[in-house]
Design a protein around this motif. Structure first.
Motif, PDB file in Angstrom:
ATOM      1  N   GLY A  76       0.812  -1.217   0.000  1.00  0.00           N
ATOM      2  CA  GLY A  76       0.000   0.000   0.000  1.00  0.00           C
ATOM      3  C   GLY A  76       0.842   1.261   0.000  1.00  0.00           C
ATOM      4  N   LEU A  77       1.920   1.229   0.770  1.00  0.00           N
ATOM      5  CA  LEU A  77       2.816   2.386   0.819  1.00  0.00           C
ATOM      6  C   LEU A  77       3.536   2.572  -0.517  1.00  0.00           C
ATOM      7  CD1 LEU A  77       3.823   4.580   2.713  1.00  0.00           C
ATOM      8  CD2 LEU A  77       5.667   3.044   3.393  1.00  0.00           C
ATOM      9  N   LEU A  78       3.918   1.481  -1.160  1.00  0.00           N
ATOM     10  CA  LEU A  78       4.557   1.559  -2.462  1.00  0.00           C
ATOM     11  C   LEU A  78       3.600   2.140  -3.508  1.00  0.00           C
ATOM     12  CD1 LEU A  78       7.021   0.908  -4.240  1.00  0.00           C
ATOM     13  CD2 LEU A  78       5.984  -1.326  -4.653  1.00  0.00           C
ATOM     14  N   ILE A  79       2.366   1.710  -3.488  1.00  0.00           N
ATOM     15  CA  ILE A  79       1.370   2.243  -4.421  1.00  0.00           C
ATOM     16  C   ILE A  79       1.149   3.730  -4.162  1.00  0.00           C
ATOM     17  CG2 ILE A  79      -1.074   2.142  -5.070  1.00  0.00           C
ATOM     18  CD1 ILE A  79      -0.899  -0.882  -4.662  1.00  0.00           C
ATOM     19  N   GLN A  80       1.120   4.113  -2.897  1.00  0.00           N
ATOM     20  CA  GLN A  80       0.947   5.529  -2.550  1.00  0.00           C
ATOM     21  C   GLN A  80       2.111   6.358  -3.092  1.00  0.00           C
ATOM     22  OE1 GLN A  80       0.482   6.201   1.628  1.00  0.00           O
ATOM     23  NE2 GLN A  80       0.656   8.412   1.437  1.00  0.00           N
ATOM     24  N   TYR A  81       3.333   5.887  -2.943  1.00  0.00           N
ATOM     25  CA  TYR A  81       4.493   6.606  -3.472  1.00  0.00           C
ATOM     26  C   TYR A  81       4.445   6.715  -4.995  1.00  0.00           C
ATOM     27  CZ  TYR A  81       6.883   6.583   1.048  1.00  0.00           C
ATOM     28  OH  TYR A  81       7.230   6.799   2.348  1.00  0.00           O
ATOM     29  N   VAL A  82       4.030   5.657  -5.669  1.00  0.00           N
ATOM     30  CA  VAL A  82       3.947   5.678  -7.122  1.00  0.00           C
ATOM     31  C   VAL A  82       2.890   6.678  -7.582  1.00  0.00           C
ATOM     32  CG1 VAL A  82       3.263   4.300  -9.139  1.00  0.00           C
ATOM     33  CG2 VAL A  82       4.852   3.356  -7.459  1.00  0.00           C
ATOM     34  N   VAL A  83       1.732   6.693  -6.932  1.00  0.00           N
ATOM     35  CA  VAL A  83       0.663   7.630  -7.310  1.00  0.00           C
ATOM     36  C   VAL A  83       1.107   9.072  -7.065  1.00  0.00           C
ATOM     37  CG1 VAL A  83      -1.660   8.401  -6.710  1.00  0.00           C
ATOM     38  CG2 VAL A  83      -1.206   5.974  -7.028  1.00  0.00           C
ATOM     39  N   ILE A  84       1.707   9.330  -5.932  1.00  0.00           N
ATOM     40  CA  ILE A  84       2.176  10.689  -5.631  1.00  0.00           C
ATOM     41  C   ILE A  84       3.263  11.105  -6.618  1.00  0.00           C
ATOM     42  CG2 ILE A  84       3.437  12.082  -3.946  1.00  0.00           C
ATOM     43  CD1 ILE A  84       1.866  10.611  -1.775  1.00  0.00           C
ATOM     44  N   GLY A  85       4.163  10.211  -6.956  1.00  0.00           N
ATOM     45  CA  GLY A  85       5.198  10.511  -7.940  1.00  0.00           C
ATOM     46  C   GLY A  85       4.615  10.828  -9.306  1.00  0.00           C
ATOM     47  N   LEU A  86       3.591  10.073  -9.725  1.00  0.00           N
ATOM     48  CA  LEU A  86       2.952  10.343 -11.004  1.00  0.00           C
ATOM     49  C   LEU A  86       2.234  11.686 -11.011  1.00  0.00           C
ATOM     50  CD1 LEU A  86       1.547   6.824 -11.947  1.00  0.00           C
ATOM     51  CD2 LEU A  86       3.468   8.041 -12.981  1.00  0.00           C
ATOM     52  N   VAL A  87       1.589  12.038  -9.903  1.00  0.00           N
ATOM     53  CA  VAL A  87       0.904  13.333  -9.812  1.00  0.00           C
ATOM     54  C   VAL A  87       1.917  14.475  -9.864  1.00  0.00           C
ATOM     55  CG1 VAL A  87      -0.450  14.799  -8.262  1.00  0.00           C
ATOM     56  CG2 VAL A  87      -1.124  12.437  -8.632  1.00  0.00           C
ATOM     57  N   VAL A  88       3.023  14.341  -9.148  1.00  0.00           N
ATOM     58  CA  VAL A  88       4.052  15.382  -9.166  1.00  0.00           C
ATOM     59  C   VAL A  88       4.671  15.501 -10.557  1.00  0.00           C
ATOM     60  CG1 VAL A  88       6.338  15.978  -8.272  1.00  0.00           C
ATOM     61  CG2 VAL A  88       4.539  15.265  -6.711  1.00  0.00           C
ATOM     62  N   ALA A 131       3.247  22.365 -15.899  1.00  0.00           N
ATOM     63  CA  ALA A 131       3.811  23.685 -15.640  1.00  0.00           C
ATOM     64  C   ALA A 131       4.914  24.007 -16.651  1.00  0.00           C
ATOM     65  CB  ALA A 131       4.369  23.750 -14.220  1.00  0.00           C
ATOM     66  N   PHE A 132       5.746  23.039 -16.983  1.00  0.00           N
ATOM     67  CA  PHE A 132       6.809  23.260 -17.960  1.00  0.00           C
ATOM     68  C   PHE A 132       6.219  23.557 -19.326  1.00  0.00           C
ATOM     69  CE2 PHE A 132      10.357  21.800 -20.704  1.00  0.00           C
ATOM     70  CZ  PHE A 132      11.301  22.683 -20.231  1.00  0.00           C
ATOM     71  N   ARG A 133       5.131  22.877 -19.665  1.00  0.00           N
ATOM     72  CA  ARG A 133       4.455  23.113 -20.948  1.00  0.00           C
ATOM     73  C   ARG A 133       3.877  24.521 -21.011  1.00  0.00           C
ATOM     74  NH1 ARG A 133       3.808  21.794 -26.084  1.00  0.00           N
ATOM     75  NH2 ARG A 133       1.697  21.626 -26.777  1.00  0.00           N
ATOM     76  N   LYS A 134       3.358  25.011 -19.893  1.00  0.00           N
ATOM     77  CA  LYS A 134       2.785  26.356 -19.857  1.00  0.00           C
ATOM     78  C   LYS A 134       3.870  27.435 -19.863  1.00  0.00           C
ATOM     79  CE  LYS A 134      -1.596  25.754 -19.800  1.00  0.00           C
ATOM     80  NZ  LYS A 134      -2.448  26.301 -20.845  1.00  0.00           N
ATOM     81  N   LEU A 135       5.000  27.179 -19.229  1.00  0.00           N
ATOM     82  CA  LEU A 135       6.050  28.188 -19.113  1.00  0.00           C
ATOM     83  C   LEU A 135       6.998  28.219 -20.308  1.00  0.00           C
ATOM     84  CD1 LEU A 135       6.892  27.808 -15.340  1.00  0.00           C
ATOM     85  CD2 LEU A 135       5.580  29.614 -16.433  1.00  0.00           C
ATOM     86  N   ALA A 136       7.172  27.112 -20.995  1.00  0.00           N
ATOM     87  CA  ALA A 136       8.082  27.054 -22.146  1.00  0.00           C
ATOM     88  C   ALA A 136       7.418  26.312 -23.305  1.00  0.00           C
ATOM     89  CB  ALA A 136       9.378  26.364 -21.743  1.00  0.00           C
ATOM     90  N   PRO A 137       6.394  26.909 -23.926  1.00  0.00           N
ATOM     91  CA  PRO A 137       5.664  26.184 -24.970  1.00  0.00           C
ATOM     92  C   PRO A 137       6.475  25.942 -26.241  1.00  0.00           C
ATOM     93  CG  PRO A 137       4.842  28.427 -24.802  1.00  0.00           C
ATOM     94  CD  PRO A 137       5.801  28.222 -23.663  1.00  0.00           C
ATOM     95  N   LEU A 138       7.330  26.877 -26.636  1.00  0.00           N
ATOM     96  CA  LEU A 138       8.109  26.672 -27.856  1.00  0.00           C
ATOM     97  C   LEU A 138       9.117  25.545 -27.694  1.00  0.00           C
ATOM     98  CD1 LEU A 138       8.733  30.357 -28.951  1.00  0.00           C
ATOM     99  CD2 LEU A 138       7.067  28.737 -29.855  1.00  0.00           C
TER     100      LEU A 138
END
Length: 100
Positions: free
Chosen positions: A4-16, A23-30
């Protein structure tokens, strides 16, 4: 470490990771468009598998069409509006030299 803790870390990592990419797409679109175009060309080679070519076609960035909704800002019509003309009842400033 529990499962469960491993799944939680994977989900949080994917969200981050997803929020950082957004954010990178919005700040540097070209820059991100260039990267997507380069990856799309690499994936869309005739000797690659069909699913990889489909991914390459899907990753291809949108091209500017020249319409006002694409945000390309090539014609200058989508940019900020110029300031309104000065009213006739305003008096312009005059700067005079300082006298001692």
């Amino acid at each position: 470490m529990s499962t469960g803790l491993l799944i939680q870390y994977v989900v949080i990592g994917l969200v981050v990771l997803a929020s950082a990419l957004y954010a990178f797409r919005k700040l540097a679109p070209l820059l991100t468009n260039r990267w997507l175009a380069a990856a799309s060309i690499q994936f869309n080679q005739p000797n690659h598998a069909a699913w990889l070519r489909a991914l390459g076609r899907r990753m291809q960035p949108k091209q500017a069409t020249g319409s006002c909704s694409d945000g390309c800002s090539t014609c200058g019509a989508c940019g900020p509006k110029p300031p309104a003309a000065a009213k006739s009842d305003t008096i312009p400033l005059e700067f005079r030299p300082y006298k001692r």
